[in-house]
Motif scaffolding. Structure first.
Motif, PDB file in Angstrom:
ATOM      1  N   GLN B  84       0.836  -1.193   0.000  1.00 49.93           N
ATOM      2  CA  GLN B  84       0.000   0.000   0.000  1.00 49.93           C
ATOM      3  C   GLN B  84       0.876   1.251   0.000  1.00 49.93           C
ATOM      4  N   VAL B  85       0.790   2.011  -1.056  1.00 47.21           N
ATOM      5  CA  VAL B  85       1.547   3.261  -1.137  1.00 47.21           C
ATOM      6  C   VAL B  85       0.693   4.392  -0.575  1.00 47.21           C
ATOM      7  N   THR B  86       1.341   5.262   0.186  1.00 43.88           N
ATOM      8  CA  THR B  86       0.669   6.445   0.718  1.00 43.88           C
ATOM      9  C   THR B  86       1.042   7.637  -0.151  1.00 43.88           C
ATOM     10  N   ASP B  87       0.039   8.412  -0.550  1.00 42.14           N
ATOM     11  CA  ASP B  87       0.323   9.461  -1.532  1.00 42.14           C
ATOM     12  C   ASP B  87       0.936  10.701  -0.876  1.00 42.14           C
ATOM     13  N   LYS B  88       1.166  11.733  -1.677  1.00 44.08           N
ATOM     14  CA  LYS B  88       1.891  12.896  -1.159  1.00 44.08           C
ATOM     15  C   LYS B  88       1.064  13.703  -0.169  1.00 44.08           C
ATOM     16  N   HIS B  89      -0.230  13.396  -0.091  1.00 39.78           N
ATOM     17  CA  HIS B  89      -1.068  14.066   0.896  1.00 39.78           C
ATOM     18  C   HIS B  89      -1.264  13.205   2.138  1.00 39.78           C
ATOM     19  N   GLY B  90      -0.572  12.067   2.172  1.00 37.00           N
ATOM     20  CA  GLY B  90      -0.712  11.198   3.328  1.00 37.00           C
ATOM     21  C   GLY B  90      -1.892  10.249   3.246  1.00 37.00           C
ATOM     22  N   GLU B  91      -2.527  10.190   2.088  1.00 34.43           N
ATOM     23  CA  GLU B  91      -3.692   9.325   1.914  1.00 34.43           C
ATOM     24  C   GLU B  91      -3.284   8.005   1.284  1.00 34.43           C
ATOM     25  N   PRO B  92      -3.985   6.919   1.652  1.00 33.42           N
ATOM     26  CA  PRO B  92      -3.668   5.634   1.005  1.00 33.42           C
ATOM     27  C   PRO B  92      -4.071   5.643  -0.462  1.00 33.42           C
ATOM     28  N   MET B  93      -3.356   4.856  -1.236  1.00 32.19           N
ATOM     29  CA  MET B  93      -3.672   4.710  -2.661  1.00 32.19           C
ATOM     30  C   MET B  93      -5.105   4.214  -2.851  1.00 32.19           C
ATOM     31  N   GLN B  94      -5.639   4.436  -4.027  1.00 32.00           N
ATOM     32  CA  GLN B  94      -6.931   3.844  -4.384  1.00 32.00           C
ATOM     33  C   GLN B  94      -6.695   2.407  -4.842  1.00 32.00           C
ATOM     34  N   ALA B 146      -4.547  11.303 -20.458  1.00 35.74           N
ATOM     35  CA  ALA B 146      -5.972  11.512 -20.729  1.00 35.74           C
ATOM     36  C   ALA B 146      -6.825  10.869 -19.648  1.00 35.74           C
ATOM     37  N   ALA B 147      -6.339   9.767 -19.088  1.00 33.46           N
ATOM     38  CA  ALA B 147      -7.106   9.055 -18.060  1.00 33.46           C
ATOM     39  C   ALA B 147      -7.285   9.905 -16.812  1.00 33.46           C
ATOM     40  N   LEU B 148      -6.385  10.864 -16.614  1.00 30.71           N
ATOM     41  CA  LEU B 148      -6.454  11.700 -15.412  1.00 30.71           C
ATOM     42  C   LEU B 148      -7.220  13.003 -15.644  1.00 30.71           C
ATOM     43  N   ALA B 149      -7.667  13.222 -16.881  1.00 26.81           N
ATOM     44  CA  ALA B 149      -8.404  14.450 -17.167  1.00 26.81           C
ATOM     45  C   ALA B 149      -9.778  14.409 -16.498  1.00 26.81           C
ATOM     46  N   ASP B 150     -10.311  15.571 -16.180  1.00 23.68           N
ATOM     47  CA  ASP B 150     -11.657  15.638 -15.604  1.00 23.68           C
ATOM     48  C   ASP B 150     -12.648  14.989 -16.560  1.00 23.68           C
ATOM     49  N   GLY B 151     -13.528  14.207 -16.010  1.00 22.38           N
ATOM     50  CA  GLY B 151     -14.574  13.612 -16.830  1.00 22.38           C
ATOM     51  C   GLY B 151     -14.140  12.399 -17.620  1.00 22.38           C
ATOM     52  N   ALA B 152     -12.910  11.956 -17.429  1.00 24.55           N
ATOM     53  CA  ALA B 152     -12.438  10.777 -18.166  1.00 24.55           C
ATOM     54  C   ALA B 152     -13.256   9.551 -17.756  1.00 24.55           C
ATOM     55  N   THR B 153     -13.443   8.651 -18.696  1.00 25.39           N
ATOM     56  CA  THR B 153     -14.066   7.366 -18.374  1.00 25.39           C
ATOM     57  C   THR B 153     -13.250   6.690 -17.276  1.00 25.39           C
ATOM     58  N   LYS B 154     -13.937   6.077 -16.330  1.00 25.78           N
ATOM     59  CA  LYS B 154     -13.222   5.428 -15.235  1.00 25.78           C
ATOM     60  C   LYS B 154     -13.118   3.915 -15.454  1.00 25.78           C
ATOM     61  N   VAL B 155     -11.944   3.389 -15.177  1.00 24.56           N
ATOM     62  CA  VAL B 155     -11.758   1.931 -15.247  1.00 24.56           C
ATOM     63  C   VAL B 155     -12.575   1.258 -14.145  1.00 24.56           C
ATOM     64  N   HIS B 156     -12.591   1.885 -12.977  1.00 23.18           N
ATOM     65  CA  HIS B 156     -13.346   1.331 -11.840  1.00 23.18           C
ATOM     66  C   HIS B 156     -14.340   2.372 -11.359  1.00 23.18           C
ATOM     67  N   ASP B 157     -15.622   2.057 -11.491  1.00 23.24           N
ATOM     68  CA  ASP B 157     -16.667   3.038 -11.188  1.00 23.24           C
ATOM     69  C   ASP B 157     -16.666   3.445  -9.724  1.00 23.24           C
ATOM     70  N   ASP B 158     -16.240   2.539  -8.844  1.00 25.47           N
ATOM     71  CA  ASP B 158     -16.325   2.857  -7.424  1.00 25.47           C
ATOM     72  C   ASP B 158     -15.100   3.626  -6.910  1.00 25.47           C
ATOM     73  N   LEU B 159     -14.132   3.881  -7.759  1.00 25.31           N
ATOM     74  CA  LEU B 159     -13.015   4.744  -7.356  1.00 25.31           C
ATOM     75  C   LEU B 159     -13.324   6.169  -7.808  1.00 25.31           C
ATOM     76  N   SER B 160     -12.656   7.141  -7.185  1.00 24.66           N
ATOM     77  CA  SER B 160     -12.992   8.528  -7.490  1.00 24.66           C
ATOM     78  C   SER B 160     -12.420   8.966  -8.838  1.00 24.66           C
ATOM     79  N   SER B 161     -11.393   8.254  -9.314  1.00 26.00           N
ATOM     80  CA  SER B 161     -10.778   8.617 -10.590  1.00 26.00           C
ATOM     81  C   SER B 161      -9.902   7.451 -11.030  1.00 26.00           C
ATOM     82  N   ASN B 162      -9.129   7.641 -12.089  1.00 26.51           N
ATOM     83  CA  ASN B 162      -8.192   6.605 -12.536  1.00 26.51           C
ATOM     84  C   ASN B 162      -6.823   6.737 -11.874  1.00 26.51           C
ATOM     85  N   LEU B 163      -6.725   7.640 -10.926  1.00 24.54           N
ATOM     86  CA  LEU B 163      -5.446   7.844 -10.238  1.00 24.54           C
ATOM     87  C   LEU B 163      -5.333   6.867  -9.080  1.00 24.54           C
TER      88      LEU B 163
END
Lengths: 262, 787
Positions: B84-94, B146-163
């Motif tokens: 589990q990687v912790t991001d630069k804001h101290g939050e766990p990865m998705q 492109a996957a990180l652009a606002d409104g991009a299609t998400k690979v996983h619907d239950d995650l907040s983004s593709n990041l």
């Protein structure tokens, strides 16, 4: 693979008969394209009719007219070893695939398949060879008919290919890095009556003759005679391994090298 | 020491006898009574909503035993991620769910949808074609930015983004790095791609699940680099089988290169199905299936900046990388672009300020994980390419620029959290210049040019962090496991020895090199010693083989266990010799009372241990078997310098490698022949990446390179004869053998060497080419020459 039956006739006439009966049959020569296709379940013939035991269409001899006659069932390895009278052709065969391919694959199978990146079609077309079948004789210029398509009729079997032996010839293959098929292959043959150049690997239409280069070389068979001649990338295959422009460029390079080597 | 088989002997590989005579026992060689076969129906679209899987007509097909779909796995866990990687804001990865068989969605071409178990493999495959799958296609997420652009299609619907995560390393360095770059005399910037690769071990993956109802025991035979890791992950996190009821066997394994570290859905399926059906279930991957189901490697898109002062000293490095995770998180995927990459961004150089940013992104592609080198090739490629570019921009010699900036004092604490214990980068560069005959290059270039060819010279340095890894450290960084290893040394009554090790050999030659160590320590012949590996029922809990760790970590455990054996054996010998155990010396297989000619042989002592008639039974237990676990104090830091000479055909762009020299510092060496082989193999793989290999998808997520017709593997005639030297040895300071690891070096150091050489060749002919992305195929090189 789907299940299929297999017949291994020993006489050409029996093979022809099997192909014309009611069962859905697929001819198999060396199987170097067909077997992978079957393994991927991209073909489902009821029956394979193998030419492997038809000895009468194997072997190499010299015809009365001096042509080198190669049986349709002759393997690439046997051509490499036995076509010494036509060194450019023997050299081409010696560099098809790897030893396993060369010991199974046959000249007839390769020509009937007419893969746009195969080596043999360029030799047949540049040599002005004659493709002999169980039914007729077909001039090279009439035989090839685009990607994976030929003038052969359903059930027609290539029994022999007759190559007029040129005064000078060379084949230059630039390999696709993964498959090592020809990304571009150029076969140049000089006869007393003129020069024939055939290109494989490059065109979306399959093997073709480069007539402008043939004309330029007719009076001056030297690489320099090709200066200024080039082909357009339009109509050339464009894929992961090279653009149409790159293939067009390679045709010029390989043609010059073939002329120099012939 | 043994005359011909101890530490330092180039002993021929004993395992090769069975491998070369067809007597190996690979997983596919295992066929159990009553075995059924499974074929996986896999998604042929990259992204889609899985509405329905209708198996009704398929179930009526001949030989079908049962067809499983995602619903059958509703009550078991998904495939877990081990880091589990912790991001630069101290939050766990998705972290997305990763079902054994797809549920609700398919996320990459190859995602398994259903599994048909039948009496024969062909019947299973026939039935799979009769399954009706209803999928609504969704747009495929392919480009990372492109996957990180606002409104991009998400690979996983239950995650907040593709990041997956946005990682900064080290955040505290960021401001100083920015300042150093702003104040630099010169900044060299380079954008590059470290392309996606397919591991392609010679042996495809295979799994055989077995179940014994009488004692409720499950066994999984699998092509794995680490059977205990598989047992832990699959037993505890997926299927809920306690360790004592689950055995994992990884017999002979035909190459891994990282791709056989991970726990895969097919392993869980075969184990699960064997229990459900009460009969063995076997899966053998085809090569085509491997291309769409084995974890792939690399796939980083990077911008790197190198700042230099007016004297050409490096002052700062800043990098921004987009790292492709693929559709799901494979077992160790999150740690590859972070702790195996960011921590290595100092390279061999005393750059005081370094900041690394990595954005890990989900896409509709096969999952990516560690592949030979894992993060370290990506780091080395950036550093060594940008240094080469800087040298050209500044008009200085690339070797001199490197030498000037070498770290020369050890231990050295980098600005990216690791401390190099030892090394001598000047010595390896000196050795390289000698074996590469740098002085003779000009004459060779002239000779090439006379033949109409362009000749280029490229050089490269690398460092890697091997001997993975100190458990407390990696735990703090997010590892969900310890990374120690273990060995049990079982001395038998007649003196022969079985050493049970947690490391796994799948080409590394442990069965030869490990006995050399024990033989050296005991002074006995190595033929008396065998290594046992690859079976959780026979070996202690160890973490397996990857990250060039086997000898440094498991070998150290073996040394510790052997030391315990020696200590105990000396007590037994002391009793037999009526002396104090402090006075007993062990040499050449003889226990001798120091300063006397009184001695007793190894075999007499081992026999006494098992036939304790005349024995110090009150102080010493019978038997002679010891186990040790070893947790390393630090990573090890192998390093080296490589040089390559290429010829480029200016008419076609074809590159040939004319010469390649590698000067490595692996610390102490047990078997130099095996080390040569490891280096050769790594160089071949790195040259494959540099010139040939690339895993390519089209925009819809279809794999364009799904077979060897389009995925170019290096062959014998693509590589030159290598000049390999490992005489520069600065032994590791913190493990008992002083070894560092050699398995990945070649794959890490060679790609930038080759690219540097090709750029040099093109520039020699006046082409203004500063970079070409790998692979340097003829068409790419030709295109670059067109300007």
């Amino acid at each position: 693979m789907y299940a299929f039956d297999i017949e291994r006739p020993t006489r050409l006439t029996d093979a022809v008969k099997l192909l014309s009966d009611a069962t859905d049959s697929q001819l198999i020569a060396g199987g170097q394209t067909l077997i992978p296709t079957l393994k991927q379940r991209l073909a489902m013939p009821e029956r394979l009719v193998s030419l492997g035991a038809v000895d009468e269409i194997k072997g190499i001899c010299t015809g009365d007219d001096g042509a080198l006659c190669i049986g349709g069932g002759t393997t690439h390895a046997d051509v490499a070893a036995g076509a010494g009278a036509y060194p450019a052709l023997a050299g081409l065969a010696a560099n098809i695939g790897d030893p396993a391919v060369r010991n199974r694959g046959t000249i007839g199978g390769s020509l009937a398949n007419n893969d746009p990146s195969a080596c043999y079609p360029s030799a047949v077309l540049a040599s002005g060879a004659t493709v002999v079948t169980n039914a007729r004789q077909i001039a090279a210029d009439d035989f090839f008919d685009g990607l994976f398509a030929t003038n052969l009729e359903e059930g027609e079997i290539i029994t022999e290919v007759r190559f007029p032996v040129p005064d000078a010839a060379a084949y230059m293959k630039f390999e696709q890095p993964a498959s090592r098929f020809a990304l571009v292959g150029v076969f140049v043959a000089r006869f007393s009556g003129g020069v024939r150049i055939a290109v494989t690997g490059a065109s979306e239409e399959g093997v073709f003759r480069w007539s402008e280069a043939e004309a330029a070389l007719a009076g001056n068979f030297s690489a320099g005679a090709l200066d200024g001649l080039s082909l357009s990338g339009d109509g050339m295959i464009s894929d992961l391994h090279g653009s149409g422009d790159y293939r067009a460029h390679l045709i010029s390079v390989m043609t010059r090298r073939a002329v120099a080597a012939a | 020491m043994p005359a011909d088989g101890g530490i330092g002997a180039a002993t021929p590989r004993r395992e090769d006898v069975r491998f070369l005579t067809g007597a190996g026992n690979y997983t596919d060689d295992i066929n159990l009574k009553g075995q059924a076969y499974v074929h996986f129906l896999r998604s042929d679209v990259a992204h889609g909503t899985l509405n329905n899987v209708d198996t009704a007509s398929a179930e009526e097909m001949p030989g079908v035993i049962r067809i499983f779909t995602g619903e059958d796995f509703a009550d078991v866990g998904g495939i877990p991620c081990g880091w589990q990687v912790t991001d630069k804001h101290g939050e766990p990865m998705q972290e997305p769910a990763h079902p054994v068989l797809a549920r609700g969605k398919v996320c990459h071409v190859g995602d398994p949808i259903a599994a048909v178990v039948a009496e024969t493999y062909e019947q299973a495959r026939d039935a799979a074609e009769a399954i009706e799958v209803d999928i609504d296609d969704l747009p495929a997420v392919m480009d990372m930015k492109a996957a990180l652009a606002d409104g991009a299609t998400k690979v996983h619907d239950d995650l907040s983004s593709n990041l997956c995560y946005d990682w900064g390393f080290i955040e505290d360095n960021k401001a100083a790095v920015g300042e150093a770059i702003a104040n630099a005399a010169h900044v060299t910037t380079l954008e590059l791609v470290n392309q996606r690769l397919v591991a392609n071990p010679m042996e495809p993956r295979v799994a055989v699940g077995d179940y014994h109802r009488a004692n409720d025991e499950s066994t999984l035979y699998t092509t794995s680099q680490n059977p205990h890791v598989i047992r832990l992950l699959m037993g505890a996190f997926v299927l809920g089988i306690p360790e004592h009821k689950l055995r994992v066997v990884a017999p002979d394994v035909g190459g891994g290169f990282g791709s056989k570290i991970y726990h895969y859905a097919e392993e869980a399926f075969c184990t699960f199905a064997a229990r459900a059906l009460n009969r063995p279930v076997k899966w053998t991957s085809s090569r085509s299936e491997a291309f769409i189901s084995d974890a792939q490697g690399r796939d980083h898109v990077t911008k790197i900046e190198l700042a230099l002062d007016a004297d050409n000293n490096f002052t700062a490095i800043r990098t921004e990388t987009y790292a492709n995770m693929g559709a799901y998180l494979s077992t160790f995927a999150p740690c590859v672009p972070t702790y195996l990459h960011g921590t290595l961004m100092a390279g061999n150089y005393k750059t005081p300020n370094i900041y690394v940013n990595v954005k890990a992104v989900f896409t509709n592609t096969v999952p990516v994980d560690a592949y030979r080198g894992a993060g370290r090739p990506e780091a080395t490629y950036q550093i060594e390419r940008v240094i080469d570019k800087a040298a050209r921009e500044l008009g200085v010699d690339p070797i001199a620029l490197r030498r000037q900036n070498f770290i020369t004092e050890f231990p050295y604490a980098t600005p990216v959290a690791v401390e190099y214990d030892t090394g001598d980068y000047t010595a390896t560069m000196d050795k390289l210049e000698e074996i590469a005959d740098v002085a003779g290059f000009a004459a060779r270039r002239a000779e090439s040019e006379a033949r109409g060819k362009l000749r280029g010279f490229g050089v490269n340095c690398y460092i890697e962090a091997c001997g993975i890894a100190p458990s407390a450290l990696v735990g703090a960084l997010g590892a969900r496991a310890g990374l120690y290893d273990a060995a049990t040394v079982r001395v038998n009554a007649t003196g022969s020895i079985s050493v049970m090790v947690g490391a796994h050999s799948h080409g590394q030659g442990h069965e030869t090199s490990f006995p050399q160590v024990v033989a050296e320590m005991l002074g006995i012949d190595p033929s008396m010693i065998d290594i046992v590996h690859g079976d959780t029922a026979r070996i202690p809990f160890g973490m397996g083989t990857y990250g060039s760790r086997s000898l440094a970590v498991c070998g150290s455990a073996m040394v510790r266990a052997t030391e315990k054996i020696i200590a105990k054996a000396k007590k037994i010998a002391a009793h037999m010799l009526e002396a104090s155990d402090a006075d007993i010396e062990l040499k050449d297989g003889q226990f001798t009372v120091a300063g006397t000619d009184k001695s007793v042989a190894w075999g007499d002592v081992t026999l006494a241990a098992y036939v304790p008639h005349n024995y110090p039974i009150e102080d010493v237990e019978p038997g002679l078997e010891e186990t040790a676990f070893y947790d390393p104090a630090n990573f090890t830091y192998p390093a080296g310098a490589y040089a390559c000479e290429v010829e480029v055909d200016p008419e076609t762009g074809k590159v040939t490698i004319e010469r390649f020299a590698a000067a490595d510092d692996f610390g102490n060496i047990i078997n130099p022949m095996i080390v040569d082989g490891q280096v050769h193999g790594g160089l071949g793989q790195g040259i494959g990446q540099a010139l040939l290999e690339s895993c390519a998808y089209d925009e819809s997520g279809q794999l364009l390179t799904g077979s060897y017709m389009d995925y170019a593997m290096p062959r014998a005639d693509d590589v030159p004869f290598y000049a390999v030297d490992h005489s520069c040895q600065t032994p590791c300071t913190h493990n008992p053998l002083g070894v560092k690891g050699c398995g990945e070096a070649g794959a890490i150091g060679s790609p930038p060497t080759v690219v540097n050489a090709v750029v040099d060749a093109l520039q020699s002919a006046g082409h203004n080419v500063t970079h070409i992305d790998m692979p340097l195929s003829p068409s790419r090189v030709w295109q670059a020459m067109q300007g």
